[in-house]
Motif scaffolding. Structure first.
Motif, PDB file in Angstrom:
ATOM      1  N   SER A   1       0.825  -1.212   0.000  1.00 60.07           N
ATOM      2  CA  SER A   1       0.000   0.000   0.000  1.00 60.07           C
ATOM      3  C   SER A   1       0.858   1.260   0.000  1.00 60.07           C
TER       4      SER A   1
ATOM      5  N   CYS B   1      -2.762  -9.938   6.024  1.00 62.95           N
ATOM      6  CA  CYS B   1      -2.254 -10.114   4.667  1.00 62.95           C
ATOM      7  C   CYS B   1      -0.872  -9.520   4.573  1.00 62.95           C
TER       8      CYS B   1
ATOM      9  N   LEU C   1      -0.639  -0.984   9.685  1.00 64.86           N
ATOM     10  CA  LEU C   1      -1.969  -1.325   9.193  1.00 64.86           C
ATOM     11  C   LEU C   1      -2.498  -2.552   9.927  1.00 64.86           C
TER      12      LEU C   1
ATOM     13  N   CYS D   1     -10.601  -9.264   4.386  1.00 64.61           N
ATOM     14  CA  CYS D   1      -9.784  -8.049   4.429  1.00 64.61           C
ATOM     15  C   CYS D   1      -8.325  -8.339   4.101  1.00 64.61           C
ATOM     16  N   ILE D   2      -7.724  -7.526   3.228  1.00 63.32           N
ATOM     17  CA  ILE D   2      -6.292  -7.682   2.956  1.00 63.32           C
ATOM     18  C   ILE D   2      -5.484  -6.561   3.607  1.00 63.32           C
ATOM     19  N   PHE D   3      -6.080  -5.830   4.523  1.00 64.73           N
ATOM     20  CA  PHE D   3      -5.377  -4.836   5.340  1.00 64.73           C
ATOM     21  C   PHE D   3      -4.600  -3.834   4.487  1.00 64.73           C
ATOM     22  N   CYS D   4      -5.237  -3.374   3.394  1.00 65.98           N
ATOM     23  CA  CYS D   4      -4.544  -2.457   2.499  1.00 65.98           C
ATOM     24  C   CYS D   4      -4.749  -1.008   2.911  1.00 65.98           C
ATOM     25  N   GLY D   5      -5.816  -0.731   3.697  1.00 66.35           N
ATOM     26  CA  GLY D   5      -6.044   0.631   4.147  1.00 66.35           C
ATOM     27  C   GLY D   5      -6.793   1.496   3.149  1.00 66.35           C
TER      28      GLY D   5
END
Lengths: 528, 163, 109
Positions: A318, B134, C31, C70-74
């Motif tokens: 991200s 993840c 995150l 959820c892939i916790f990408c934000g």
């Protein structure tokens, strides 16, 4: 930036090839040549044999909706200067076959098998037409990369067979290993044929982690594609997503802010350090040098937690976005990076001193898993493996991206091609990476983090190369409406896996783990 | 933190005590990659490094399913890994527990719409513990193993009641 | 032999983390679990549109986050204009059933 030689390249073609050129165009450093289908193999052989170019990728796109043909793209990089050559050829949808490149260019082997199972394009004259990823239960005649394939419809399971290469003779036996391995690694199948201890043949069967990422990417809007590309190969997610972002940015003509370029450079190098630490630790572990391994793992963990402190993600996820980056490094961030790196460098020096003086370790790594520079050249290997076999190639220097052009670094080069050389290349790269991060931190200008990218026109091609810790990764995107029409990912592992079959030849089976670790290839990036 | 500080203080000792009680001395874990992107593997490898050192709790990552108490599965289960995963499960002695680690193993995560993927491990095996993330950070995996031990304990109690 | 001891234990002391005996708090900005501030959320639905895996659903006065997807990408927190959706640092999320991973948040605002 060398329009002169690139133009001459087309003019200097032998007449038989020149007559088959349909069109050619030159944009910046990228030469595109369209040739008739029957001349594709000849043209490719000319590029390798005459121009000494390196094969980057060979892949197809299904454009039958537009002009009734499949397009085959063969991409080369010139050995000197930042020149890229794409040789393109159209293959009629009603007769999906072409002359194979593999007899001339061995490195095209897996690419053509990949195209065969994905698009149903038959390479005539290819010596080995077994499937690469879709074996065991995949029905024949179902080509997932074609546009008329619907990924939401489950593909039926039919029993099919897979023939391994067999070596026969007195006292020769086979050792099948995997796909579930003893260590915590990804799945892949290795079949050794051994005569006593020495391996006389190894066959690697990949494809266990094949998910269908390229197809999935065609259904994801560009910003989501970034997230997917971070998960192509988890440990080099940043450089993969960087390649994807750069490919889209080149289509949109976006100008990435200077600060973002420096940040991207710094993050790429942070990723390289933690991965190389893991590799060095792995080599130590597999040579039963536990102290060294644990020291390397501690350093890796320190890098991972530094990543988290700076970006919020241990794997730098991200962080990339199309047009720049999302995370800034402020003054306190800079301070904590430089303190951490100084400490890391001191401890790393201890570790290196210990490892390079350890007779029991050196005994295991020297002359183990030799990959001669001839073999490395023919197999077109990339990354630290190539640099350990005397091939002086580094994408960061040869095809500079992000801020690499403005920073100084050297590319370590070894000629031995054994595990020791690969270990030393990685060790020296860690030191270069530390210096690159420090330079990037020093010279980083103030400014924006992310440019707005609004318009990604459909039907255009963007390509980007980045240097992951495993070597050069390529992302090639043909744009569609808001999402890629075709997205080709070429992880460095895809070129390097066949080399491991050569490198273990003649070594004893117990040395395989350490050879494998020194290659440290991605299964997930290879299988996609 | 969701748990009370005081509660967390005692967790380490509890974990050690629990492994002793439920499994005798130790717990053997077999990791199976069923199609992950390899970030989960990096984190599992971190567990055995001296920073997290899960061996101090009697938890071992072992090389074979034949002597494993638990399977730690990562990845969405690709088409090609279906059979190897089932074979690994069958090779493990019961009572065996299955821990699904990471978004992919729980639900398919970002890969759930891929043509060669399934939607997680639960399509094939009874999943006992789920560790979201993840990838989940090493501490989260340790916590997941603690939850798994609770599960094993309750199952063991159930089995002794039946006798 | 003593060289290793010097470089390892004597130089660095004990490096092993004390988790789980001691609590671990991830660094700021890391995150963790996406969380909902019931006071500030206005149920605009931008987070659920932004989620790449469809882990967030809105119904009635409830926001449900499926941590299994959820892939916790934000992405959700970035899309939220009101600070209703944010990334907490909570990471101890393991459960024994799939249902428990679907976390419901009541929205008051």
């Amino acid at each position: 930036m060398m329009p002169g030689p690139m133009n001459e390249l087309v003019e200097d073609l032998p007449s038989i090839l020149a007559s088959s050129v349909v069109s050619s165009s030159l944009e910046a450093n990228h030469l595109q040549i369209e040739v008739r289908k029957d001349a594709l193999a000849g043209m490719a052989a000319h590029m390798i044999g005459h121009c000494h170019a390196w094969l980057i990728s060979e892949h197809a796109a299904d454009l039958r909706e537009r002009d009734g043909t499949f397009h085959i793209y063969v991409i080369f990089a010139l050995p000197k200067g930042d020149g890229i050559i794409t040789v393109m050829s159209k293959v009629d949808g009603s007769d999906p076959s072409y002359r194979s490149l593999t007899p001339d260019i061995y490195a095209a082997n897996w690419f053509e098998r990949e195209m065969m199972e994905g698009f149903g394009l038959l390479p005539s004259g290819h010596p080995d037409l077994r499937p690469l990823r879709l074996y065991d239960s995949w029905p024949s005649g179902v080509y997932p990369m074609r546009k008329d394939f619907d990924p939401s419809v489950p593909v039926p399971r039919v029993p099919t067979g897979y023939e391994f290469r067999h070596v026969e003779g007195e006292g020769i036996f086979e050792i099948p290993v995997g796909p579930v391995h003893a260590g915590v690694i990804e799945p892949g199948h290795f079949r050794f044929s051994v005569a006593g201890e020495p391996v006389i043949n190894l066959e690697v069967r990949m494809g266990y982690v094949h998910k269908g990422i390229e197809k999935l990417s065609e259904s994801l809007p560009y910003p989501r594609g970034v997230m997917l590309s971070e998960r192509i190969s988890g440990d080099n997610g940043f450089t993969h997503s960087l390649a994807y972002c750069q490919a889209i940015e080149s289509i949109a003509g976006a100008d990435v802010p200077e600060r973002a370029r420096y940040l991207r450079t710094a993050f790429s190098e942070m990723e390289r350090i933690y991965n190389h630490m893991g590799d060095i630790g792995g080599i130590a572990l597999d040579t039963a040098f536990g102290v060294g391994a644990q020291m390397a793992y501690v350093l890796r963990e320190r890098m991972l937690s530094l990543n988290e402190r700076i970006t919020g993600s241990r794997f730098l996820r991200s962080v990339n976005c199309i047009g720049g980056v999302r995370k800034d490094i402020d003054m306190s961030g800079k301070r904590s990076i430089s303190t951490e790196l100084i400490g890391l460098k001191l401890d790393f020096d201890d570790l290196v001193g210990m490892m390079t003086e350890m007779p029991s370790l050196l005994d295991r790594v020297e002359t183990t898993g030799m990959l001669s520079d001839d073999a490395a050249k023919n197999l077109n290997v990339v990354g630290p493996i190539a640099r350990a076999s005397g091939i002086d190639r580094d994408t960061r220097r040869d095809h500079p991206y992000a801020a690499y052009k403005d920073l100084s670094f050297s590319v370590p080069l070894y000629r031995e091609g054994d595990v020791y050389a690969r270990m030393m290349v990685k060790i020296e790269e860690v030191l270069e990476s530390i210096s690159l991060i420090e330079q990037a931190m020093d010279r980083m200008p103030e400014g924006q983090l992310c440019a707005k990218v609004v318009d990604v026109q459909a039907g255009r091609i963007g390509m980007s190369l980045t240097e992951t810790h495993r070597g050069e990764a390529m992302h090639w995107v043909m744009s569609g409406e808001g999402r890629p029409w075709r997205h080709k990912v070429r992880d460095p592992s895809f070129l390097n896996w066949p080399a491991i079959e050569v490198a273990v030849m003649g070594n004893i089976v117990p040395d395989f783990p350490v050879i494998n670790k020194s290659f440290n290839l991605s299964y997930s990036g290879n299988d996609l | 933190m969701s748990k009370d500080e005081k509660d967390v203080e005692t967790l380490g000792k509890e974990l050690r005590a629990k492994t002793m009680k439920v499994l005798g001395r130790s717990m053997a874990i077999r990791e199976v990659d069923a199609g992950s992107c390899n970030a989960c593997e990096v984190e599992v490898n971190s567990l055995t490094s001296s920073i997290y050192d899960i061996e101090r709790f009697g938890l071992h990552i072992v090389a074979s399913p034949r002597h494993a108490d638990a399977l730690l599965v990562t990845g969405p289960v690709t088409r090609n890994m279906e059979v190897p995963l089932l074979k690994t499960y069958e090779a493990a002695p019961s009572p065996r527990i299955v821990i699904a680690m990471g978004a992919c193993a729980i639900s398919g995560g970002i890969f759930k719409d891929c043509y060669a993927c399934n939607e997680g491990v639960s399509e094939f095996l009874p999943v006992d513990v789920l560790i979201p993330g993840c990838p989940p950070r090493p501490q989260a995996i340790i916590q997941g193993i603690m939850v798994a031990l609770e599960k094993l304990e309750s199952r063991k109690r159930g089995a002794s009641c039946q006798k | 032999m003593f060289k290793f001891f010097d470089l390892g234990v004597r130089k660095h002391g004990v490096v092993t983390t004390r988790y789980p005996s001691e609590a671990f708090v991830p660094p700021e900005g890391s995150l963790g679990m996406p969380d909902v501030d019931g006071e500030r959320c206005n149920m605009c639905g931008r987070c659920s549109d932004a989620c790449p895996t469809g882990a967030i659903s809105l119904a009635g006065r409830k926001v449900t986050v499926d941590l299994g997807l959820c892939i916790f990408c934000g992405e959700c927190a970035r899309s939220c204009a009101d600070g209703g959706m944010f990334m907490s640092r909570e990471f101890e999320l393991a459960t024994r059933s799939r249902g428990e991973l679907e976390v419901e948040h009541d929205v008051k605002g």
